[in-house]
Design an enzyme around this catalytic site. Structure first.
Site, mmCIF file in Angstrom:
data_model
loop_
_atom_site.group_PDB
_atom_site.id
_atom_site.type_symbol
_atom_site.label_atom_id
_atom_site.label_comp_id
_atom_site.label_asym_id
_atom_site.label_seq_id
_atom_site.Cartn_x
_atom_site.Cartn_y
_atom_site.Cartn_z
ATOM 1 C CG HIS A 1 -6.485 6.047 -6.965
ATOM 2 N ND1 HIS A 1 -5.337 6.543 -7.554
ATOM 3 C CD2 HIS A 1 -6.662 4.812 -7.487
ATOM 4 C CE1 HIS A 1 -4.850 5.634 -8.399
ATOM 5 N NE2 HIS A 1 -5.644 4.584 -8.376
ATOM 6 C CD GLU B 1 -1.962 2.696 -15.449
ATOM 7 O OE1 GLU B 1 -1.123 3.202 -14.661
ATOM 8 O OE2 GLU B 1 -2.383 3.273 -16.456
ATOM 9 C CB VAL B 2 -0.339 -0.925 -9.309
ATOM 10 C CG1 VAL B 2 0.430 -1.674 -8.218
ATOM 11 C CG2 VAL B 2 0.577 0.073 -10.021
ATOM 12 C CG ASN C 1 -8.877 3.159 -10.995
ATOM 13 O OD1 ASN C 1 -10.011 3.634 -11.049
ATOM 14 N ND2 ASN C 1 -7.786 3.906 -11.055
ATOM 15 N NE ARG D 1 2.066 14.172 0.509
ATOM 16 C CZ ARG D 1 0.891 14.503 1.061
ATOM 17 N NH1 ARG D 1 -0.232 14.335 0.388
ATOM 18 N NH2 ARG D 1 0.843 15.009 2.284
ATOM 19 C CG ASP D 2 -0.563 8.363 -7.730
ATOM 20 O OD1 ASP D 2 -1.355 7.403 -7.781
ATOM 21 O OD2 ASP D 2 0.199 8.674 -8.685
ATOM 22 C CB ILE D 3 4.857 8.414 -8.299
ATOM 23 C CG1 ILE D 3 6.288 8.879 -8.432
ATOM 24 C CG2 ILE D 3 4.351 7.782 -9.585
ATOM 25 C CD1 ILE D 3 7.293 7.744 -8.599
ATOM 26 C CG HIS E 1 -4.033 0.961 -5.628
ATOM 27 N ND1 HIS E 1 -3.769 -0.151 -6.383
ATOM 28 C CD2 HIS E 1 -4.323 1.945 -6.501
ATOM 29 C CE1 HIS E 1 -3.888 0.145 -7.665
ATOM 30 N NE2 HIS E 1 -4.239 1.426 -7.765
#
Ligand code: AMP
Ligand code: ZN
Length: 119
Positions: free
Chosen positions: A103, A96-97, A88, A30-32, A101
């Site tokens: 989403h 950003e990371v 992204n 899960r995304d934080i 990944h």
């Protein structure tokens, strides 16, 4: 890639995450900072900087990331009403990371694909 990469550290168990599915080659957690009622990140365990590098370097692994995302979408009850799957990539993509990944977003109507029109 090792200790410099946040998601490699999650794969290594050095940083906690709420894992919802794991396969030999992929991890979903899960995304934080969730942006929708369901917001899960799906990653290859092996480090690739972004989806382009992943898809060109190991297309089969890219497919496994998609298969894991689909399985999580089913587990989360998203197949009926639909969902959004988003990679992204780079500066314009708002990445950003820099560990590839997807989403997986769903659980409510998500609105337009982009916050604004370019035209
Ligand atoms: P992106 O902007 O596509 O690179 O997305 C990076 C995502 O990682 C953002 O949605 C963050 O909320 C998420 N994130 C950052 N740190 C963590 C963490 N420790 N656990 C889970 N998600 C995270
Ligand atoms: Zn990494």
């Amino acid at each position: 890639m090792g200790t410099d990469c946040l998601f490699c550290r999650i794969v290594a168990g050095e940083i906690p995450a709420t894992v919802v599915r794991e396969t030999p080659t992929t991890l979903a957690f899960r995304d934080i900072t969730p942006k929708a009622p369901v917001h899960v990140l799906v990653i290859p365990k092996e480090h690739y900087a972004d989806v382009a590098t992943l898809a060109q370097g190991d297309p089969a692994l890219a497919g496994e990331v998609l298969a894991t995302a689909a399985a999580v979408a089913e587990d989360e009850g998203l197949l009926g009403d639909g969902f959004r799957l988003m990679f992204n990539t780079g500066a314009y993509g708002g990445q950003e990371v820099f560990h590839a990944h997807a989403h997986l977003l769903g659980g409510a109507p998500l609105g337009p694909m982009l916050a604004r029109d370019l035209a």
